[in-house]
Design an enzyme around this catalytic site. Structure first.
Site, PDB file in Angstrom:
ATOM      1  N   LYS D 186      42.570  36.650  80.647  1.00  0.00           N
ATOM      2  CA  LYS D 186      42.763  35.535  79.715  1.00  0.00           C
ATOM      3  C   LYS D 186      41.718  35.577  78.593  1.00  0.00           C
ATOM      4  CE  LYS D 186      44.322  31.478  78.238  1.00  0.00           C
ATOM      5  NZ  LYS D 186      43.237  30.739  77.644  1.00  0.00           N
ATOM      6  N   GLU D 193      43.906  36.845  70.382  1.00  0.00           N
ATOM      7  CA  GLU D 193      44.447  35.692  69.643  1.00  0.00           C
ATOM      8  C   GLU D 193      43.620  35.414  68.382  1.00  0.00           C
ATOM      9  OE1 GLU D 193      44.830  32.090  72.122  1.00  0.00           O
ATOM     10  OE2 GLU D 193      43.807  31.044  70.497  1.00  0.00           O
TER      11      GLU D 193
END
Lengths: 338, 338, 338, 338
Positions: D186, D193
């Site tokens: 993550k 991102e």
């Protein structure tokens, strides 16, 4: 020898003073008559117009321009009309080297020599001498050798041994190649300068943050807490560190000398707002790198940092905040919260 | 005064020589007896083991370590067991400053002083003196003042005026703060060093590409043709340019001196493969920047460039080629085509 | 309606197929007659030369070019001589938008319309439709509306609500502005593409390194040991991770779809060497950013990474090793040691 | 099956709603009773304290935490004291994976299972489903399979063919490896991102500058004039371009969907100030890259851009202005001049 200097700003005026000290004769002209008379007072020959300057230095003489890049082109064209084959026009400012190549071609067709001379040294050049990076036809470069030698620092600063007696590089001036090569070399010089400056600035900013662990941060989902505040408890004296680095360390440099001086004068640098200008060469260096496929991540980071310092990232940053709101419901934190 | 030096590699041996020249007495130890005897030949007191070194310098004496970072920890622990309250252990290597803080705390509980001393100067320090960035308790730092003064360059290199007589910075050594502050400062110093080096290297690589327009490129959809080959026709003499920049230019520096020297010795740099090591401080500088939220795009670009020089981008690059094939049918061009 | 397509490579041929499927009539020409006959087989009208193509589509018809950027200029000039006022020439390739502006001006003087159409979609466009970014005079753009609509994806992919019925953007084509605006928009599109691709590639490379703690490293002064190997013991299945990210995560995208596919086909990406091409738009995007003073550190990092992947950092890296040797006596480590 | 959710903020509350819809039974607790009762209204079982929640879900049950990273540690410790061997604690927030590994080890010694679950999907997860990256012991992961399946998007979004029926990745959840692997994955996801977001933001900022040539710039030595204003005369409709890129182009993505939406709502993004937060994962991604020697220039540029957006470059920028004044006499230009 004799030379006419057009443009008597910061750089041009000091260069004339240095030439006069070395015994050269200088005809001087500037749009502001006060700049002319200030130099006449110390021995220069004043001119009342470009035409007058050319008349005094001769139509086959040498005219050196120290002007903003944007006005060099029209000035060169006017000058060329006043001069004759055999004359020399020198652009000592920060022109884009493409323009040099184009101008050089046009002037060569008329027998006029065009030299592009990248000039480094800033306000210190008067005393220290200027580093000169010269492009243009070899005969014209040779004709001005005494002028270059007078402007350059000369022998008093140590050359890399063994000194090559055939080279002028160790005296502080160099014929880098044909027209454009001088400004190309100066362009890259300034690109490097941006990178070196940014390296010091970033590092000193990191030193300054060494006391970050003494602060207090809120606990919320938007703020990353400092994991180990005990490792960020140093109040580093930035001015003292910049000074100590000047003595024996690997990163000693003239820019570090100036950094130490600036921090000693005002460690908080309160006189500056942080809007950093860039004046062309850094941009052109990157464009040359991109055109020739050469990676330049450090030089580009330095340049983009200057753009950002002037607020040019703002719209992009607002867009990032808009995306964060859209996918995660993250509201921007107001300035006072951080 | 007297000092024991443990670790007589490149740096340690030269530091001993410099101390001996200044009249200090040095006990020396290294795992390699040849390193010990070489220094005994010039006046050092040889030791046959760490225990022997401590015996000779005294349990409350000063022991200076010049060791690879990875073995400092166990060595400090062993030494602490041999020494007594009042003794001083100095780590002059490139340890991570977190370790200094942890070690300092552990040793302080036993009354032993721990100093972390960032040492810059490389192979040139013997003659030029070393720049010393010192962290630790003030009393211990004062006790070793004569040692630091002997290792540092001293007065012969110009300080930023006005010289602050209360400061040792202009002599080349500085007490930067409590334990860890010395290596923190040295860490950032090296981070800056990476950035400055990369700025020169990128710039000179762009100079080298100034003749790109002389080559020939194929016309196909995968190759960007050079739009204006006429602007890339310069064969710049890199060695001469590096030399001229040393004289009067804004980017003069010691690293530039060495660059000029290296290019003069072999302009093609044929003796090097281009796999650039990094030895910790650059990484830690970035980690400190990231933890404290300080932007460091130039320093990180320099560090990542070193990683890439060792092939660490390769998998990422292959993935880019795989994506290009997937969306556009672009086949990788073999090396010989470019 | 009727259109002539010149250039039947990867892109051109598929665009013709999509137009034919939508009921348009296409005249086709390519230097390779095999490319022509392959399309004649599926319903196109073959031409034996550019002249023949113009004869068949009419001197005031529309001719679409899908050619390497380097040959667009001469082709447009030849075409213009064959056509008449009222005709339309469309450049659907990846030309530099400066050329569009110059060409558009020259053609406008002769009454010929010039459109620049940035075309994205790659080998998938035949089925998915092409995203079209159009620049040029509004009347000519309107005249070709049915062609653009047929090439674009159309309604089957969700628009951002509320859909603006006055806009064609949600159908996948857009009149971006006057001549050059299409390729300017496409240029920036590709600049973004480089950045997005690099973000995935870097991230996945970091995932791959998650097992770094399982390796063994030597202890020497040149190697930074991994401080906490226990935190780098993961063998992450890159292909599975790329797949899971496609479902519900913030970073889902078409490039991620292709990445997952490529990793599923060969997780080691053994078919690629990692020499990543760049075909102009990424460079031009950066040059536009630099000229207009817009920071673009991410896009430039992506571009420079491609340059480096092709070995263009090598001289700079060798210079770094030369400096390290000069100041610290550091010898380059051979590849096998790392 | 039954699960207790602790922390009913933005993410936690929506996850409970999604689980309830799928028929799971949820015990819920939050420090704010209003958050509890809102979920009780839609079918959750409210708890008045952590103890109460554990009592209701059972000492060997499963407790899922959705809390700010800074409070996860103490909460896990308290919970562990309330639970028994066989119980499962899930951290679904954005903890640093080092903490997971440390916590997992401590809990394993007591027989309690610890799972780290990276959860992506933001405010959209309720409807779209969440992408789950899971780390921890395989038996505990299997026990919660139905919960993961309910939270994840499931089959309705296309997998990369051929679908591997043995894998859950195409359903939107994945067991990435032992404890820590979920948050490691993550973490890198968020690092990517940041890079993808910055690529769009920079590109759109460059589009916005396409009309730069319409402005007027002063001619002075500090300002680089735009060389060819005629090439920067476009007023690009940013909102329309973002929309068209969503249809058939290579850079289509969910983040682009949101970008188009944000620009459609307010093309000037006037509701945002441009201070972009970062919440940990981006920093940790870079630190992992640096520790393992993986180049990440794009991801770091994106992170540093966020730091700069919050003013963290300011001191460095002021230092650059101070240097420029020192060497060249350049005064900073006031904001209004540019």
């Amino acid at each position: 020898m004799q030379l006419a200097m057009i443009g008597l700003g910061r750089m041009g005026a000091n260069m004339v003073r240095r030439l006069l000290k070395a015994g050269h004769e200088c005809v001087v002209f500037d749009l502001d008559p006060a700049n002319v008379s200030a130099l006449v007072d110390v021995g220069a020959v004043g001119a009342t117009s470009m035409e007058d300057a050319v008349a005094k230095v001769g139509k086959t003489g040498a005219v050196w321009l120290m002007l903003p890049a944007a006005v060099v082109g029209p000035t060169v064209e006017k000058l060329a009309d006043m001069m004759q084959a055999g004359g020399i026009i020198i652009d000592g400012g920060n022109s884009f080297y493409h323009d040099d190549i184009d101008r050089g071609e046009a002037l060569a067709a008329r027998g006029i020599n065009y030299l592009d001379v990248g000039t480094s040294g800033g306000v210190w050049g008067l005393d220290r001498g200027y580093c000169l990076m010269i492009g243009g036809p070899v005969e014209a470069v040779k004709r001005l050798d005494a002028v270059f030698a007078a402007l350059a620092p000369g022998l008093d600063r140590g050359a890399v041994p063994p000194v090559d007696a055939q080279s002028t590089a160790y005296l502080g001036y160099l014929h880098c190649g044909p027209t454009g090569a001088g400004h190309y070399t100066k362009m890259v010089h300034n690109g490097i300068e941006y990178g070196v400056m940014a390296a010091y600035a970033e590092g000193i900013n990191i030193l300054k943050a060494a006391n970050e662990g003494k602060g207090t941060r809120e606990v919320d989902a938007e703020t990353t807490p400092l994991r180990h505040p005990k490792y960020y408890q140093f109040d580093i004296d930035l001015s003292e560190v910049a000074e100590v680095w000047r003595h024996g360390s690997v990163i000693g440099s003239w820019l570090l000398d100036l950094t130490a001086q600036a921090l000693k004068a005002d460690e908080g640098l309160t006189g500056f707002g942080g809007r950093v200008s860039d004046s062309g060469e850094g941009r052109w260096t990157l464009q040359a790198a991109i055109e020739t496929g050469v990676p330049a991540p450090v030089l580009s980071s330095a340049l983009f940092g200057r753009f950002s310092s002037r607020g040019e990232s703002e719209f992009a940053d607002r867009l990032l905040s808009a995306m964060r709101l859209a996918f995660g419901g993250h509201l921007e934190k107001p300035e006072s919260d951080e």
